[in-house]
Design a protein around this motif. Structure first.
Motif, PDB file in Angstrom:
ATOM      1  N   TYR A  51      -8.568  -5.257 -14.643  1.00  0.00           N
ATOM      2  CA  TYR A  51      -8.036  -5.880 -13.440  1.00  0.00           C
ATOM      3  C   TYR A  51      -7.581  -7.335 -13.589  1.00  0.00           C
ATOM      4  CZ  TYR A  51      -9.769  -1.801 -10.914  1.00  0.00           C
ATOM      5  OH  TYR A  51      -9.980  -0.528 -10.472  1.00  0.00           O
ATOM      6  N   PHE A  52      -8.040  -8.017 -14.616  1.00  0.00           N
ATOM      7  CA  PHE A  52      -7.749  -9.443 -14.669  1.00  0.00           C
ATOM      8  C   PHE A  52      -7.110  -9.923 -15.975  1.00  0.00           C
ATOM      9  CE2 PHE A  52     -11.231  -8.835 -11.680  1.00  0.00           C
ATOM     10  CZ  PHE A  52     -10.701  -9.416 -10.549  1.00  0.00           C
ATOM     11  N   SER A  53      -7.323  -9.210 -17.070  1.00  0.00           N
ATOM     12  CA  SER A  53      -6.723  -9.658 -18.322  1.00  0.00           C
ATOM     13  C   SER A  53      -5.289  -9.146 -18.416  1.00  0.00           C
ATOM     14  CB  SER A  53      -7.530  -9.142 -19.519  1.00  0.00           C
ATOM     15  OG  SER A  53      -7.245  -7.783 -19.775  1.00  0.00           O
ATOM     16  N   SER A  54      -4.568  -9.640 -19.411  1.00  0.00           N
ATOM     17  CA  SER A  54      -3.185  -9.186 -19.615  1.00  0.00           C
ATOM     18  C   SER A  54      -3.095  -8.041 -20.620  1.00  0.00           C
ATOM     19  CB  SER A  54      -2.335 -10.365 -20.116  1.00  0.00           C
ATOM     20  OG  SER A  54      -2.864 -10.872 -21.340  1.00  0.00           O
ATOM     21  N   ALA A  55      -4.259  -7.529 -21.042  1.00  0.00           N
ATOM     22  CA  ALA A  55      -4.267  -6.475 -22.066  1.00  0.00           C
ATOM     23  C   ALA A  55      -3.590  -5.199 -21.580  1.00  0.00           C
ATOM     24  CB  ALA A  55      -5.707  -6.174 -22.499  1.00  0.00           C
ATOM     25  N   LEU A  56      -3.695  -4.925 -20.260  1.00  0.00           N
ATOM     26  CA  LEU A  56      -3.108  -3.696 -19.706  1.00  0.00           C
ATOM     27  C   LEU A  56      -2.086  -4.035 -18.621  1.00  0.00           C
ATOM     28  CD1 LEU A  56      -6.323  -1.467 -19.489  1.00  0.00           C
ATOM     29  CD2 LEU A  56      -4.526  -1.404 -21.226  1.00  0.00           C
ATOM     30  N   ASP A  57      -1.325  -5.093 -18.858  1.00  0.00           N
ATOM     31  CA  ASP A  57      -0.261  -5.464 -17.924  1.00  0.00           C
ATOM     32  C   ASP A  57       0.844  -4.417 -17.908  1.00  0.00           C
ATOM     33  OD1 ASP A  57      -1.392  -7.735 -16.996  1.00  0.00           O
ATOM     34  OD2 ASP A  57       0.043  -9.125 -17.887  1.00  0.00           O
ATOM     35  N   LEU A  88      -1.814  -3.204 -14.657  1.00  0.00           N
ATOM     36  CA  LEU A  88      -1.410  -1.909 -14.106  1.00  0.00           C
ATOM     37  C   LEU A  88      -2.404  -1.403 -13.072  1.00  0.00           C
ATOM     38  CD1 LEU A  88       0.589   0.454 -14.200  1.00  0.00           C
ATOM     39  CD2 LEU A  88      -0.690   1.387 -16.133  1.00  0.00           C
ATOM     40  N   ALA A  89      -3.686  -1.631 -13.313  1.00  0.00           N
ATOM     41  CA  ALA A  89      -4.716  -1.135 -12.401  1.00  0.00           C
ATOM     42  C   ALA A  89      -4.630  -1.777 -11.025  1.00  0.00           C
ATOM     43  CB  ALA A  89      -6.099  -1.369 -12.999  1.00  0.00           C
ATOM     44  N   ARG A  90      -4.066  -2.976 -10.948  1.00  0.00           N
ATOM     45  CA  ARG A  90      -4.005  -3.690  -9.678  1.00  0.00           C
ATOM     46  C   ARG A  90      -2.715  -3.439  -8.912  1.00  0.00           C
ATOM     47  NH1 ARG A  90      -5.592  -9.862 -10.553  1.00  0.00           N
ATOM     48  NH2 ARG A  90      -5.344  -9.792  -8.284  1.00  0.00           N
ATOM     49  N   GLU A 110       7.710   9.135  -5.480  1.00  0.00           N
ATOM     50  CA  GLU A 110       6.353   9.355  -5.978  1.00  0.00           C
ATOM     51  C   GLU A 110       6.067   8.288  -7.026  1.00  0.00           C
ATOM     52  OE1 GLU A 110       6.090  13.309  -7.476  1.00  0.00           O
ATOM     53  OE2 GLU A 110       6.757  14.244  -5.599  1.00  0.00           O
ATOM     54  N   VAL A 111       4.867   7.703  -6.969  1.00  0.00           N
ATOM     55  CA  VAL A 111       4.521   6.595  -7.863  1.00  0.00           C
ATOM     56  C   VAL A 111       3.153   6.860  -8.482  1.00  0.00           C
ATOM     57  CG1 VAL A 111       4.229   4.095  -8.054  1.00  0.00           C
ATOM     58  CG2 VAL A 111       5.771   5.034  -6.317  1.00  0.00           C
ATOM     59  N   TRP A 112       3.052   6.642  -9.781  1.00  0.00           N
ATOM     60  CA  TRP A 112       1.759   6.789 -10.448  1.00  0.00           C
ATOM     61  C   TRP A 112       1.699   5.890 -11.684  1.00  0.00           C
ATOM     62  CZ3 TRP A 112       5.751  10.165 -10.786  1.00  0.00           C
ATOM     63  CH2 TRP A 112       6.149  10.612 -12.049  1.00  0.00           C
ATOM     64  N   ARG A 113       0.483   5.748 -12.214  1.00  0.00           N
ATOM     65  CA  ARG A 113       0.274   4.896 -13.389  1.00  0.00           C
ATOM     66  C   ARG A 113       0.388   5.733 -14.655  1.00  0.00           C
ATOM     67  NH1 ARG A 113      -3.616   3.346  -9.590  1.00  0.00           N
ATOM     68  NH2 ARG A 113      -3.408   1.172  -8.893  1.00  0.00           N
ATOM     69  N   GLY A 114       1.132   5.213 -15.615  1.00  0.00           N
ATOM     70  CA  GLY A 114       1.234   5.840 -16.926  1.00  0.00           C
ATOM     71  C   GLY A 114       0.562   4.924 -17.936  1.00  0.00           C
ATOM     72  N   TRP A 115      -0.724   5.135 -18.144  1.00  0.00           N
ATOM     73  CA  TRP A 115      -1.474   4.224 -19.026  1.00  0.00           C
ATOM     74  C   TRP A 115      -0.927   4.252 -20.442  1.00  0.00           C
ATOM     75  CZ3 TRP A 115      -4.576   0.962 -16.632  1.00  0.00           C
ATOM     76  CH2 TRP A 115      -5.107   1.322 -15.375  1.00  0.00           C
ATOM     77  N   PRO A 116      -0.965   3.099 -21.132  1.00  0.00           N
ATOM     78  CA  PRO A 116      -1.629   1.856 -20.712  1.00  0.00           C
ATOM     79  C   PRO A 116      -0.721   0.815 -20.054  1.00  0.00           C
ATOM     80  CG  PRO A 116      -1.145   1.746 -23.046  1.00  0.00           C
ATOM     81  CD  PRO A 116      -0.658   3.103 -22.590  1.00  0.00           C
ATOM     82  N   HIS A 117       0.626   0.971 -20.143  1.00  0.00           N
ATOM     83  CA  HIS A 117       1.477  -0.145 -19.709  1.00  0.00           C
ATOM     84  C   HIS A 117       2.658   0.270 -18.836  1.00  0.00           C
ATOM     85  CE1 HIS A 117      -0.637  -2.823 -22.452  1.00  0.00           C
ATOM     86  NE2 HIS A 117      -0.400  -1.997 -23.453  1.00  0.00           N
ATOM     87  N   THR A 118       2.685   1.506 -18.322  1.00  0.00           N
ATOM     88  CA  THR A 118       3.892   1.983 -17.641  1.00  0.00           C
ATOM     89  C   THR A 118       3.630   2.319 -16.178  1.00  0.00           C
ATOM     90  OG1 THR A 118       4.694   2.931 -19.736  1.00  0.00           O
ATOM     91  CG2 THR A 118       5.749   3.679 -17.711  1.00  0.00           C
ATOM     92  N   LEU A 119       4.471   1.790 -15.309  1.00  0.00           N
ATOM     93  CA  LEU A 119       4.477   2.186 -13.901  1.00  0.00           C
ATOM     94  C   LEU A 119       5.598   3.205 -13.734  1.00  0.00           C
ATOM     95  CD1 LEU A 119       3.505   1.775 -10.967  1.00  0.00           C
ATOM     96  CD2 LEU A 119       5.246  -0.017 -10.755  1.00  0.00           C
ATOM     97  N   ARG A 120       5.254   4.398 -13.284  1.00  0.00           N
ATOM     98  CA  ARG A 120       6.231   5.488 -13.204  1.00  0.00           C
ATOM     99  C   ARG A 120       6.616   5.752 -11.743  1.00  0.00           C
ATOM    100  NH1 ARG A 120       7.197   7.729 -17.892  1.00  0.00           N
ATOM    101  NH2 ARG A 120       5.701   7.479 -19.604  1.00  0.00           N
ATOM    102  N   VAL A 121       7.921   5.894 -11.526  1.00  0.00           N
ATOM    103  CA  VAL A 121       8.455   6.123 -10.187  1.00  0.00           C
ATOM    104  C   VAL A 121       9.445   7.283 -10.250  1.00  0.00           C
ATOM    105  CG1 VAL A 121       9.690   5.146  -8.229  1.00  0.00           C
ATOM    106  CG2 VAL A 121       8.221   3.666  -9.628  1.00  0.00           C
TER     107      VAL A 121
END
Length: 260
Positions: A51-57, A88-90, A110-121
């Motif tokens: 939630y706070f680091s840039s590791a999973l931005d 991404l988590a936030r 439709e929107v979902w998270r594609g770990w570790p770094h992708t926002l999918r729409v």
């Protein structure tokens, strides 16, 4: 005579006695505190990383579902705005969905998270079933639900064109049947046309609520009447079009007619 026990049996009996006498393993209060502290530290570290680091931005916003160049990836990303940045988590997925669905050409997102770094729409675009000719000569595109979403100088190819040519009685009854209701009726007819007929981009002339006429690409006319029983009228028209004629009448679909 004394009973003799063989060596394996004696060893097994001794092991069972030792198991019964061995006390259960118990953590001391200090050990419990240490393990709890370690667990909390691990969870805290994971939470910080998520939630706070840039590791999973968010590094990529992947847009899918766009069907033509009327709506571009850049337009969708611009609509999402700053919500797409950071861990991404936030990312507020509901907020992203609302922003994308606010685009006039978008029917659903439709929107979902594609770990570790992708926002999918995933975007579902509105498809025009009619282009309504406005008083200024431009054309407003409308989808099957009657939503207008774009106005352009020309009508899109393969889409029926709706034009209001109100009769005098229809103009007098405009308070009972406003133009919006007349347009909605015509759009309902356009959405219900057989696909082969609709692709020919016929004109739908609206003279009154119960006087809608189609002008087909080949020059023939179809008296449609009102928008009621559109599905039945479309089926009947398909059958009538097997016979070449200048005029088709499906206003009373149970008693259709052709002439010319």
């Amino acid at each position: 005579m004394a009973e003799r026990l063989d060596a394996p049996a004696l060893a097994e009996e001794v092991e069972e006695d030792e198991d019964e006498e061995r006390p259960p393993l118990r953590l001391s209060r200090r050990g419990i505190l240490v393990l709890s502290g370690l667990g909390a530290a691990v969870l805290g570290l994971l939470g910080w990383v998520l939630y706070f680091s840039s590791a999973l931005d968010v590094q990529t916003v992947a847009i899918q579902g766009l069907r033509n160049d009327q709506l571009t990836v850049d337009e969708v990303r611009a609509a999402i705005g700053p919500v797409q940045h950071g861990p991404l988590a936030r990312v507020d997925l509901d907020a992203v969905q609302r922003r994308v669905q606010a685009i006039p050409r978008v029917a659903k997102a439709e929107v979902w998270r594609g770990w570790p770094h992708t926002l999918r729409v995933k975007v579902i675009e509105r498809q025009p079933v009619a282009a309504v000719k406005d008083s200024d000569g431009k054309f407003t595109q409308m989808d099957a639900s009657g939503v207008s979403f774009a106005t352009e100088a020309t009508a899109p190819a393969g889409v029926p064109v709706v034009e209001l040519q109100l009769s005098a009685p229809a103009q007098d009854a405009i308070s009972a049947f406003p133009q919006s209701a007349l347009v909605a009726a015509a759009v309902k007819v356009a959405a219900g046309l057989p696909s082969d007929v609709a692709k020919g981009a016929p004109s739908l002339l609206v003279r009154s609520y119960d006087d809608i006429e189609l002008r087909l690409a080949g020059g023939a006319t179809v008296r449609w009447g009102s928008a009621e029983r559109t599905d039945r009228k479309a089926t009947v028209l398909l059958a009538l079009l097997k016979q070449k004629a200048a005029n088709y009448d499906v206003s009373a679909p149970d008693a259709p007619a052709i002439s010319g």
